[in-house]
Design a protein around this motif. Structure first.
Motif, PDB file in Angstrom:
ATOM      1  N   SER A  31       1.137  -2.210  -4.946  1.00 49.60           N
ATOM      2  CA  SER A  31       1.233  -1.521  -3.658  1.00 49.60           C
ATOM      3  C   SER A  31       0.237  -2.074  -2.644  1.00 49.60           C
ATOM      4  O   SER A  31       0.321  -1.756  -1.457  1.00 49.60           O
ATOM      5  N   ARG A 177      10.297  -1.661  -2.359  1.00 48.00           N
ATOM      6  CA  ARG A 177       9.433  -1.224  -1.268  1.00 48.00           C
ATOM      7  C   ARG A 177       7.962  -1.266  -1.669  1.00 48.00           C
ATOM      8  O   ARG A 177       7.112  -1.673  -0.875  1.00 48.00           O
ATOM      9  N   SER A 180       6.832  -4.857  -1.732  1.00 53.35           N
ATOM     10  CA  SER A 180       6.755  -5.424  -0.381  1.00 53.35           C
ATOM     11  C   SER A 180       5.478  -4.991   0.325  1.00 53.35           C
ATOM     12  O   SER A 180       4.889  -5.752   1.094  1.00 53.35           O
ATOM     13  N   CYS A 181       5.016  -3.770   0.017  1.00 52.06           N
ATOM     14  CA  CYS A 181       3.767  -3.284   0.628  1.00 52.06           C
ATOM     15  C   CYS A 181       2.556  -4.038   0.088  1.00 52.06           C
ATOM     16  O   CYS A 181       1.520  -4.119   0.757  1.00 52.06           O
ATOM     17  N   PRO A 185       2.649  -6.049   4.074  1.00 47.16           N
ATOM     18  CA  PRO A 185       2.718  -4.663   4.554  1.00 47.16           C
ATOM     19  C   PRO A 185       3.191  -4.536   6.004  1.00 47.16           C
ATOM     20  O   PRO A 185       3.901  -3.588   6.342  1.00 47.16           O
ATOM     21  N   SER A 188       6.852  -4.851   6.006  1.00 50.84           N
ATOM     22  CA  SER A 188       7.420  -3.637   5.424  1.00 50.84           C
ATOM     23  C   SER A 188       7.453  -2.515   6.462  1.00 50.84           C
ATOM     24  O   SER A 188       8.445  -1.793   6.583  1.00 50.84           O
ATOM     25  N   ALA A 189       6.350  -2.380   7.220  1.00 47.93           N
ATOM     26  CA  ALA A 189       6.281  -1.337   8.243  1.00 47.93           C
ATOM     27  C   ALA A 189       7.320  -1.558   9.332  1.00 47.93           C
ATOM     28  O   ALA A 189       7.895  -0.608   9.865  1.00 47.93           O
ATOM     29  N   ASN A 194       6.931   3.425   5.108  1.00 47.13           N
ATOM     30  CA  ASN A 194       5.617   4.039   5.311  1.00 47.13           C
ATOM     31  C   ASN A 194       4.648   3.413   4.311  1.00 47.13           C
ATOM     32  O   ASN A 194       4.605   3.796   3.143  1.00 47.13           O
ATOM     33  N   VAL A 195       3.871   2.441   4.772  1.00 56.49           N
ATOM     34  CA  VAL A 195       2.989   1.680   3.887  1.00 56.49           C
ATOM     35  C   VAL A 195       1.934   2.580   3.260  1.00 56.49           C
ATOM     36  O   VAL A 195       1.660   2.492   2.053  1.00 56.49           O
ATOM     37  N   MET A 198       3.467   4.639   0.435  1.00 57.64           N
ATOM     38  CA  MET A 198       3.749   3.844  -0.757  1.00 57.64           C
ATOM     39  C   MET A 198       2.465   3.486  -1.500  1.00 57.64           C
ATOM     40  O   MET A 198       2.426   3.482  -2.732  1.00 57.64           O
ATOM     41  N   ARG A 199       1.414   3.214  -0.750  1.00 55.51           N
ATOM     42  CA  ARG A 199       0.152   2.880  -1.401  1.00 55.51           C
ATOM     43  C   ARG A 199      -0.455   4.105  -2.073  1.00 55.51           C
ATOM     44  O   ARG A 199      -1.063   3.989  -3.141  1.00 55.51           O
ATOM     45  N   TYR A 311      -5.048  -2.537   5.336  1.00 57.66           N
ATOM     46  CA  TYR A 311      -3.818  -2.565   6.119  1.00 57.66           C
ATOM     47  C   TYR A 311      -4.099  -2.166   7.564  1.00 57.66           C
ATOM     48  O   TYR A 311      -4.614  -1.087   7.833  1.00 57.66           O
TER      49      TYR A 311
END
Length: 316
Positions: A31, A177, A180-181, A185, A188-189, A194-195, A198-199, A311
Motif C-alpha cells: 500500500s 488498487r 497501485s497505491c 499513488p 491512483s488518486a 482514495n490513497v 487504501m493505505r 504521499y
C-alpha cells in the motif's frame, strides 16, 4: 532422512509466525507504507493473547487459546493504527515511526504485565493450542509425518492466509488498487482511488496479521509470556518479505527456510560436523541469514516504488 523428518515439523512451528507476519508486512508495503513496527506489533499481540488466555480460561475452556489469538490480532490492529495515523495523516517518517513503536511496545508489555500479574512474566498458560493429526493424510509416506502428524493447525492457517492474500492481491480489484497505491499513488488518486484509505487498510491489516503472528508464536513455542518472547522474529519476517520479493508464495517458502534456521540449534548435536560448535553459534544463525539475504537480494528484489515515501496529493 530420519533427522530431517524430525526437524521439519519443528521448522513449520517456527515458520508459521514468520510467514504470517511477513504477509502483514506485504499488505502494508504494497500500500506504500513501510512497517518496521512488526516486531513491536507481534510483542503487543503476544501479550494480549497471553493475558486473554490466562484470564478467560475458566470461561471458554479449550477454546480459550483461539479466543486469545483473536484478541491478540485485534490488539495488534489497534496498535498499528498509531503507525497509520502518524505516517499517513501526520506525514511523519515511516521508519522512525516504526522504530518508536518497537521501543514503546516493550515498555507497554512490561508495565502491563507488572500491573496485571505482578511480575515481568505471566503465569504459565492453563492451556495452549493443541497439536493435531489429520486422519488418512498422516499415513502418507514421507509427507504424512512432515505435514499432517502431531502438528499445530496454525501452519494450515498460515498456508490458507497465503492463498487468500495471493487471491486478494492479484485476482481482485481491491488488490489492484492497493498495489497501485504502493507504486504510483498520484496516478491512483487521479483515477478516483482514495490513497489514504487504501493505505490505512494496508497498515491495519498488517497490524492484525502481526498481532495474530505474535499470539500464535507465544502459544506454540512458549509456556508463558515475557518481553523477550518474540526475540527478533518481526525483523526476520521483514527479511523474509524482501527475500520473497513481496509475493505471498515467496513469503511462504522463505518463511519455511527461516523456520529451519530457527530450530537448527535444537538438533545441532545430532548433525555430523556441527555437534562440537558452541550453542551461541546456532542461536545467531537466523539473524546472520537474514543479513545475508538482505545483502544478496535487496538490490535484486525491487519492492513497491512508493513504499516509504510520503504521499503528497499535489506532487506529480
Amino acid at each position: 532422512m530420519n533427522l530431517f523428518l524430525q526437524m521439519f515439523p519443528a521448522a513449520l512451528i517456527m515458520a508459521t509466525p514468520i510467514v504470517i507476519a511477513a504477509l502483514g508486512g506485504l499488505f502494508s508495503e504494497r500500500s506504500g507504507v513501510i512497517n518496521i513496527a512488526l516486531e513491536g506489533i507481534m510483542l503487543v499481540g503476544a501479550f494480549a493473547t497471553a493475558t486473554a488466555t490466562i484470564l478467560l480460561s475458566d470461561t471458554f475452556g479449550n477454546f480459550t487459546p483461539w479466543i486469545g489469538v483473536l484478541v491478540g490480532a485485534i490488539v495488534g490492529c489497534a496498535y498499528s493504527a498509531i503507525h497509520a495515523f502518524v505516517s499517513i495523516n501526520l506525514k511523519a517518517d515511516q521508519t522512525i515511526s516504526g522504530v518508536a513503536l518497537n521501543m514503546l511496545s516493550t515498555g507497554i508489555a512490561i508495565y502491563l504485565c507488572q500491573l496485571i500479574f505482578d511480575g515481568q512474566r505471566t503465569p504459565n498458560f492453563p492451556t495452549n493450542i493443541a497439536k493435531i493429526s489429520v486422519p488418512i493424510l498422516k499415513d502418507i509416506p514421507i509427507l504424512g509425518p512432515m505435514f499432517f502428524n502431531n502438528t499445530y493447525p496454525t501452519f494450515f492457517i498460515a498456508v490458507a492466509l497465503v492463498l487468500i492474500t495471493y487471491f486478494l492481491m492479484y485476482k481482485t480489484r481491491f488488490g489492484l488498487r492497493l498495489r497501485s497505491c504502493g507504486e504510483f499513488p498520484q496516478a491512483s488518486a487521479s483515477m478516483g482511488i482514495n490513497v489514504a484509505k487504501m493505505r490505512y487498510i494496508g497498515v491495519l491489516t498488517s497490524g492484525f496479521l502481526g498481532g495474530l503472528a505474535g499470539g500464535i508464536m507465544v502459544l506454540t513455542t512458549n509456556i508463558q509470556f515475557s518481553a523477550s518472547v518474540i526475540h527478533g522474529v518481526g525483523f526476520i519476517a521483514l527479511g523474509c518479505l524482501v527475500f520473497g520479493k513481496w509475493h505471498p508464495l515467496g513469503c511462504l517458502f522463505t518463511g519455511v527456510f527461516f523456520g529451519f534456521s530457527e530450530i537448527i540449534s535444537s538438533y545441532s548435536g545430532n548433525i555430523p560436523g556441527l555437534s562440537g560448535l558452541p550453542t551461541e553459534f546456532f542461536y545467531s544463525i537466523p539473524y546472520v541469514l537474514t543479513i545475508i539475504a538482505l545483502i544478496l537480494f535487496a538490490k535484486r528484489s525491487v519492492g513497491p516504488k512508493a513504499a516509504g515515501k510520503i504521499y503528497d496529493a499535489g506532487q506529480r
